[in-house]
Design a protein around this motif. Structure first.
Motif, mmCIF file in Angstrom:
data_model
loop_
_atom_site.group_PDB
_atom_site.id
_atom_site.type_symbol
_atom_site.label_atom_id
_atom_site.label_comp_id
_atom_site.label_asym_id
_atom_site.label_seq_id
_atom_site.Cartn_x
_atom_site.Cartn_y
_atom_site.Cartn_z
ATOM 1 N N SER A 29 1.124 -1.264 -0.544
ATOM 2 C CA SER A 29 -0.421 0.471 -0.193
ATOM 3 C C SER A 29 0.545 1.200 -0.330
ATOM 4 C CB SER A 29 -0.987 -0.355 1.293
ATOM 5 O OG SER A 29 -0.301 -0.198 2.726
ATOM 6 N N HIS A 30 2.451 1.529 0.702
ATOM 7 C CA HIS A 30 3.265 2.082 0.278
ATOM 8 C C HIS A 30 3.071 2.667 -1.041
ATOM 9 C CE1 HIS A 30 2.006 2.483 5.037
ATOM 10 N NE2 HIS A 30 3.465 0.678 5.576
ATOM 11 N N LEU A 31 4.189 1.258 -1.625
ATOM 12 C CA LEU A 31 4.539 1.822 -2.096
ATOM 13 C C LEU A 31 3.290 2.450 -3.274
ATOM 14 C CD1 LEU A 31 6.630 1.592 -4.689
ATOM 15 C CD2 LEU A 31 6.190 -1.003 -5.022
ATOM 16 N N ALA A 32 2.111 2.135 -3.919
ATOM 17 C CA ALA A 32 1.091 2.176 -4.013
ATOM 18 C C ALA A 32 0.603 3.889 -4.018
ATOM 19 C CB ALA A 32 -0.202 1.435 -3.540
ATOM 20 N N THR A 33 0.295 3.966 -2.311
ATOM 21 C CA THR A 33 0.684 5.420 -2.567
ATOM 22 C C THR A 33 1.771 6.605 -3.309
ATOM 23 O OG1 THR A 33 -0.278 5.093 -0.795
ATOM 24 C CG2 THR A 33 0.789 6.757 -1.375
ATOM 25 N N ALA A 34 2.947 6.462 -3.825
ATOM 26 C CA ALA A 34 3.992 6.735 -3.861
ATOM 27 C C ALA A 34 4.006 6.788 -5.399
ATOM 28 C CB ALA A 34 5.650 6.175 -3.458
ATOM 29 N N LEU A 35 3.814 5.674 -6.350
ATOM 30 C CA LEU A 35 3.063 5.680 -7.825
ATOM 31 C C LEU A 35 2.251 6.413 -7.756
ATOM 32 C CD1 LEU A 35 4.300 1.627 -7.953
ATOM 33 C CD2 LEU A 35 5.267 3.617 -8.616
ATOM 34 N N ARG A 36 1.384 6.585 -6.805
ATOM 35 C CA ARG A 36 -0.260 7.650 -7.455
ATOM 36 C C ARG A 36 0.624 8.982 -7.111
ATOM 37 N NH1 ARG A 36 -3.488 7.769 -4.369
ATOM 38 N NH2 ARG A 36 -5.468 8.681 -5.804
ATOM 39 N N THR A 37 1.155 9.507 -5.873
ATOM 40 C CA THR A 37 1.428 10.907 -5.910
ATOM 41 C C THR A 37 2.430 11.125 -7.351
ATOM 42 O OG1 THR A 37 1.456 9.969 -3.342
ATOM 43 C CG2 THR A 37 3.225 12.060 -4.479
ATOM 44 N N THR A 38 3.065 10.285 -7.751
ATOM 45 C CA THR A 38 4.401 10.399 -8.882
ATOM 46 C C THR A 38 3.443 11.475 -9.957
ATOM 47 O OG1 THR A 38 5.608 8.849 -8.025
ATOM 48 C CG2 THR A 38 5.957 10.200 -10.128
ATOM 49 N N ILE A 39 2.173 9.959 -10.090
ATOM 50 C CA ILE A 39 1.354 10.225 -11.455
ATOM 51 C C ILE A 39 0.491 11.935 -10.575
ATOM 52 C CG2 ILE A 39 -0.896 10.228 -12.396
ATOM 53 C CD1 ILE A 39 -0.028 6.507 -12.101
ATOM 54 N N VAL A 40 0.044 11.788 -9.476
ATOM 55 C CA VAL A 40 -0.636 13.113 -9.649
ATOM 56 C C VAL A 40 0.765 14.498 -9.833
ATOM 57 C CG1 VAL A 40 -1.459 14.968 -7.886
ATOM 58 C CG2 VAL A 40 -2.336 12.214 -7.540
ATOM 59 N N LEU A 41 1.851 14.091 -9.089
ATOM 60 C CA LEU A 41 3.073 15.350 -9.611
ATOM 61 C C LEU A 41 3.276 15.624 -10.782
ATOM 62 C CD1 LEU A 41 5.304 16.868 -7.782
ATOM 63 C CD2 LEU A 41 6.853 14.898 -8.024
ATOM 64 N N LEU A 42 2.519 15.263 -11.993
ATOM 65 C CA LEU A 42 3.919 15.145 -13.233
ATOM 66 C C LEU A 42 1.941 15.740 -13.520
ATOM 67 C CD1 LEU A 42 5.038 11.342 -14.172
ATOM 68 C CD2 LEU A 42 6.344 14.243 -13.673
ATOM 69 N N PHE A 43 0.605 15.200 -13.668
ATOM 70 C CA PHE A 43 -0.671 16.059 -13.410
ATOM 71 C C PHE A 43 -0.634 17.094 -13.279
ATOM 72 C CE2 PHE A 43 -5.127 16.293 -13.280
ATOM 73 C CZ PHE A 43 -5.718 16.239 -14.722
ATOM 74 N N SER A 44 -0.561 17.397 -12.089
ATOM 75 C CA SER A 44 -0.343 19.039 -11.041
ATOM 76 C C SER A 44 0.447 20.225 -12.110
ATOM 77 C CB SER A 44 -0.234 18.404 -9.762
ATOM 78 O OG SER A 44 1.218 18.511 -9.378
ATOM 79 N N TRP A 45 1.570 19.540 -12.181
ATOM 80 C CA TRP A 45 2.874 20.353 -12.777
ATOM 81 C C TRP A 45 2.486 20.764 -14.360
ATOM 82 C CZ3 TRP A 45 5.343 24.282 -10.848
ATOM 83 C CH2 TRP A 45 5.796 24.037 -9.211
ATOM 84 N N LEU A 46 1.402 19.279 -15.145
ATOM 85 C CA LEU A 46 1.520 19.804 -16.406
ATOM 86 C C LEU A 46 0.810 20.800 -16.947
ATOM 87 C CD1 LEU A 46 1.757 19.326 -19.162
ATOM 88 C CD2 LEU A 46 -0.567 17.089 -19.202
ATOM 89 N N LEU A 47 -0.679 21.206 -15.728
ATOM 90 C CA LEU A 47 -1.744 22.044 -15.547
ATOM 91 C C LEU A 47 -0.796 23.362 -15.384
ATOM 92 C CD1 LEU A 47 -4.676 19.905 -14.157
ATOM 93 C CD2 LEU A 47 -4.611 20.660 -16.590
ATOM 94 N N VAL A 48 0.230 23.619 -14.479
ATOM 95 C CA VAL A 48 0.177 24.173 -13.773
ATOM 96 C C VAL A 48 1.009 25.546 -15.265
ATOM 97 C CG1 VAL A 48 2.184 25.705 -12.687
ATOM 98 C CG2 VAL A 48 0.311 23.934 -11.760
ATOM 99 N N PHE A 49 2.206 24.632 -16.322
ATOM 100 C CA PHE A 49 2.426 24.959 -17.203
ATOM 101 C C PHE A 49 1.744 25.005 -18.147
ATOM 102 C CE2 PHE A 49 6.425 22.846 -15.344
ATOM 103 C CZ PHE A 49 7.276 23.755 -15.606
ATOM 104 N N ILE A 50 0.828 24.338 -18.433
ATOM 105 C CA ILE A 50 -0.257 25.082 -19.034
ATOM 106 C C ILE A 50 -1.343 26.205 -19.148
ATOM 107 C CG2 ILE A 50 -2.804 24.456 -20.653
ATOM 108 C CD1 ILE A 50 -1.622 20.952 -20.183
ATOM 109 N N SER A 51 -0.964 26.431 -18.052
ATOM 110 C CA SER A 51 -1.886 27.848 -17.280
ATOM 111 C C SER A 51 -1.045 29.052 -17.141
ATOM 112 C CB SER A 51 -2.866 27.527 -16.260
ATOM 113 O OG SER A 51 -1.810 27.342 -14.932
ATOM 114 N N GLY A 52 0.685 28.911 -17.404
ATOM 115 C CA GLY A 52 1.525 29.683 -16.633
ATOM 116 C C GLY A 52 1.527 30.270 -15.895
ATOM 117 N N HIS A 53 1.175 29.607 -15.021
ATOM 118 C CA HIS A 53 1.014 30.588 -13.808
ATOM 119 C C HIS A 53 2.138 29.698 -12.821
ATOM 120 C CE1 HIS A 53 -2.741 31.276 -13.123
ATOM 121 N NE2 HIS A 53 -3.496 31.134 -14.246
ATOM 122 N N THR A 54 3.423 29.308 -13.532
ATOM 123 C CA THR A 54 4.914 29.431 -13.074
ATOM 124 C C THR A 54 6.126 30.740 -12.317
ATOM 125 O OG1 THR A 54 6.055 29.166 -15.458
ATOM 126 C CG2 THR A 54 5.212 26.480 -13.904
#
Length: 286
Positions: A29-54
């Motif tokens: 479960s801890h490994l699954a949490t870390a893997l999911r977090t990686t996906i969320v991290l990539l997804f959230s920063w992608l939207l930040v770059f698209i929206s131009g708020h960096t």
């Protein structure tokens, strides 16, 4: 508009629990949490770059960064507890305990954010507490000591506690920050916390053994979480924490419905009554 964002957050949070339950069946479960977090991290920063708020990163104060860090660490702790609970117990029961974070958030919002607690909100807290207890299907606290594996109960409560801290820290941390950027920054610290826990336990060695099916559901779960977060913190930025959080916790309704039809979990009469009380309590808060 912030209410619509809160409702969207609730829906995606609800399906996250189902996708995660399937994805962590044969994964630590801890490994699954870390893997999911990686996906969320990539997804959230992608939207930040698209929206131009960096470019706004340099204007964030140390005070705000501090609370974003605290919010991220609290989220990481909540996730580790939650997905361990999901792995050990039934989704609808674990999710019910996790929703007690609503009660804790209301109390903390009253104490630290000075949001008013009315008679209606007090009655709502009572309904939420009683509804949650019914959904756990525990008739007394003594049942936790009768030899059965009730570790899911304690992990679920740990998830609720840290989730309530997340809401309070997050509310303070994103007051003067774009909600998408605030979410992305928080996710960095969730990512660090989750992977540090995995490497501490040496579970990173299990990555090659994860099946294709688990990878797919973990990916979908991470994306659903990312969308839920973006909606949640957008709502939290404009609305009261004591209202946004209860709406978000209506994800329990989505979770119970999907757990019945997808995971074939039985919904007892006691669970149905408890769910109705949770919904009634939530609407009283609105």
């Amino acid at each position: 508009m912030w209410i619509l964002f809160a409702i969207a957050s609730s829906f995606f949070a609800g399906i996250t629990a189902i996708l995660s339950k399937i994805g962590v069946q044969n994964v630590n479960s801890h490994l699954a949490t870390a893997l999911r977090t990686t996906i969320v991290l990539l997804f959230s920063w992608l939207l930040v770059f698209i929206s131009g708020h960096t470019y706004e990163i340099t204007s964030i104060s140390g005070y705000t960064f501090c609370f974003l860090i605290l919010s991220g660490v609290s989220t990481g702790a909540s996730w580790l507890c939650y997905f361990r609970g999901v792995q050990l117990g039934e989704v609808n029961k674990v999710s019910a305990i996790d929703k007690t974070s609503t009660i804790l958030t209301i109390v903390f919002a009253t104490l630290f954010l000075h949001e008013a607690m009315t008679i209606k909100s007090f009655i709502a807290v009572i309904l939420l507490a009683f509804g949650t207890w019914l959904m756990t299907e525990l008739h007394s606290i003594k049942e936790l000591h009768n030899g059965s594996d009730y570790r899911w109960f304690f992990y679920s409560f740990g998830s609720a506690f840290f989730a309530s801290l997340t809401a309070i820290f997050g509310k303070i941390g994103i007051e003067n920050v774009n909600s998408q950027l605030g979410t992305a920054i928080r996710t960095i610290f969730v990512f660090i916390f989750a992977w540090a826990f995995v490497f501490f336990q040496g579970k990173q060695k299990e990555i090659p053994t994860i099946s294709k099916k688990s990878w797919i559901y973990l990916l979908l779960s991470g994306m659903a979480t990312g969308i839920s977060w973006l909606c949640y913190y957008r709502a939290l930025q404009d609305g009261n924490a004591s209202v946004v959080v209860p709406i978000d916790k209506l994800s329990i309704l989505v979770t119970v419905i999907f757990s019945h039809f997808v995971l074939k979990e039985v919904i007892s009469t006691r669970t149905k009554v408890g769910l109705m009380l949770l919904i009634l309590g939530t609407f009283l808060l609105l």
